[in-house]
Design an enzyme around this catalytic site. Sequence first.
Site, PDB file in Angstrom:
ATOM      1  N   TYR A  97       0.859  -1.196   0.000  1.00  0.00           N
ATOM      2  CA  TYR A  97       0.000   0.000   0.000  1.00  0.00           C
ATOM      3  C   TYR A  97       0.894   1.245   0.000  1.00  0.00           C
ATOM      4  O   TYR A  97       1.524   1.570   1.005  1.00  0.00           O
ATOM      5  CB  TYR A  97      -0.908  -0.043   1.232  1.00  0.00           C
ATOM      6  CG  TYR A  97      -1.960   1.048   1.341  1.00  0.00           C
ATOM      7  CD1 TYR A  97      -2.104   2.067   0.405  1.00  0.00           C
ATOM      8  CD2 TYR A  97      -2.849   1.049   2.413  1.00  0.00           C
ATOM      9  CE1 TYR A  97      -3.068   3.045   0.529  1.00  0.00           C
ATOM     10  CE2 TYR A  97      -3.822   2.021   2.555  1.00  0.00           C
ATOM     11  CZ  TYR A  97      -3.927   3.013   1.613  1.00  0.00           C
ATOM     12  OH  TYR A  97      -4.888   3.991   1.759  1.00  0.00           O
TER      13      TYR A  97
ATOM     14  N   LYS B  65      -1.151  -0.955  -4.219  1.00  0.00           N
ATOM     15  CA  LYS B  65      -2.268  -0.001  -4.149  1.00  0.00           C
ATOM     16  C   LYS B  65      -1.636   1.375  -4.159  1.00  0.00           C
ATOM     17  O   LYS B  65      -0.957   1.771  -3.208  1.00  0.00           O
ATOM     18  CB  LYS B  65      -3.081  -0.247  -2.869  1.00  0.00           C
ATOM     19  CG  LYS B  65      -4.130   0.792  -2.552  1.00  0.00           C
ATOM     20  CD  LYS B  65      -4.993   0.273  -1.423  1.00  0.00           C
ATOM     21  CE  LYS B  65      -5.761   1.258  -0.583  1.00  0.00           C
ATOM     22  NZ  LYS B  65      -6.134   2.533  -1.111  1.00  0.00           N
TER      23      LYS B  65
END
Length: 307
Positions: free
Chosen positions: A137, A165
């Site tokens: 992330y 992400k």
Amino acid sequence: MSDVIGDRLIAAEPTPMRADESLDLAALESLVEADIARGVEGVYIGGSTGEGVLMSAQERAQLAAAASSAAAGRIPVYVHVGAMSTRESIEIADAAAQAGAAAISMIPPLYYKYSTDDVVAHFRAVIDAVDLPFVLYNIPQFTGRDVADGGFESILELPQVVGIKHTSQNLFGAERLMHRHPRLALINGFDELYLAVRALGARAAIGTTVGLQIDLFRSLRARADRGDLLGARVVQTRINDTVEAMVAVGVFAAAKYLGGKYAGELGVCRRPLPGLDAEGRRRLDAAWDRLVENVETTASEDASSAV
Ligand code: MN9
């Protein structure tokens, strides 16, 4: 591209909380159920929108279990396990594996000025601890570290790592990550950049407003896929009208307030995240009315272009 992620539109779910800030797991189950009915293709639990870093490991384990039981295998559940310590992240990752999560995901660690090697060791320890796919992330605005700057190649090359992400306005960085790591899914993280990042070659999206605006996201994807760039742009503008109103009043409290319009009461955010005032709620009521109109307009445009 990884099958674990695919081209999915994934809702970053808020964590419903009662007025005393305790978790409302029944409300979470209703939210997941409502989102599946609306066409959401995956849920991301305990991330930025889900206030994971404000919760205990035990609460996060409960959250993963409740979301997975509500999803009941119909859509994948992705569990954010980023925490202050490696040990706590592993504890949450173990709980995610037991709950049947499709993958875990994690931010770089917060607060101390860790070296890149420290962060790599942290990721590595969590990846090695559980038998689950891993999504890195990248959210530089909150972590102060941009994975696109390099230094994480040894992590990104691990077979367990299936995606990044990318919640960053760094489009050059997004393109470089995709170019350097074509095996990985680059997942759009800023809802307002979905078309732009998709135009660069990304497929999936995880975002705060994906559940709220799922009809618009699906329409944008279909328009882009059939080469209707102008049509896709119109839908991105409609998506951004909602995003702009939510960001202006505080996006996380706004996500709970607007989610409450279709999924039942989702409650408050955990302090120190701020709540909404009367003016904020009024602004969101207006944004919701406009969103409902935009969904209708978009659907009728899509119906007439399909003839
Ligand atoms: O990760 C979300 N990012 C943050 C996804 O929470 C920081 C986004 O979906 C944003 O909330 C949204 C508004 O900027 O794009």
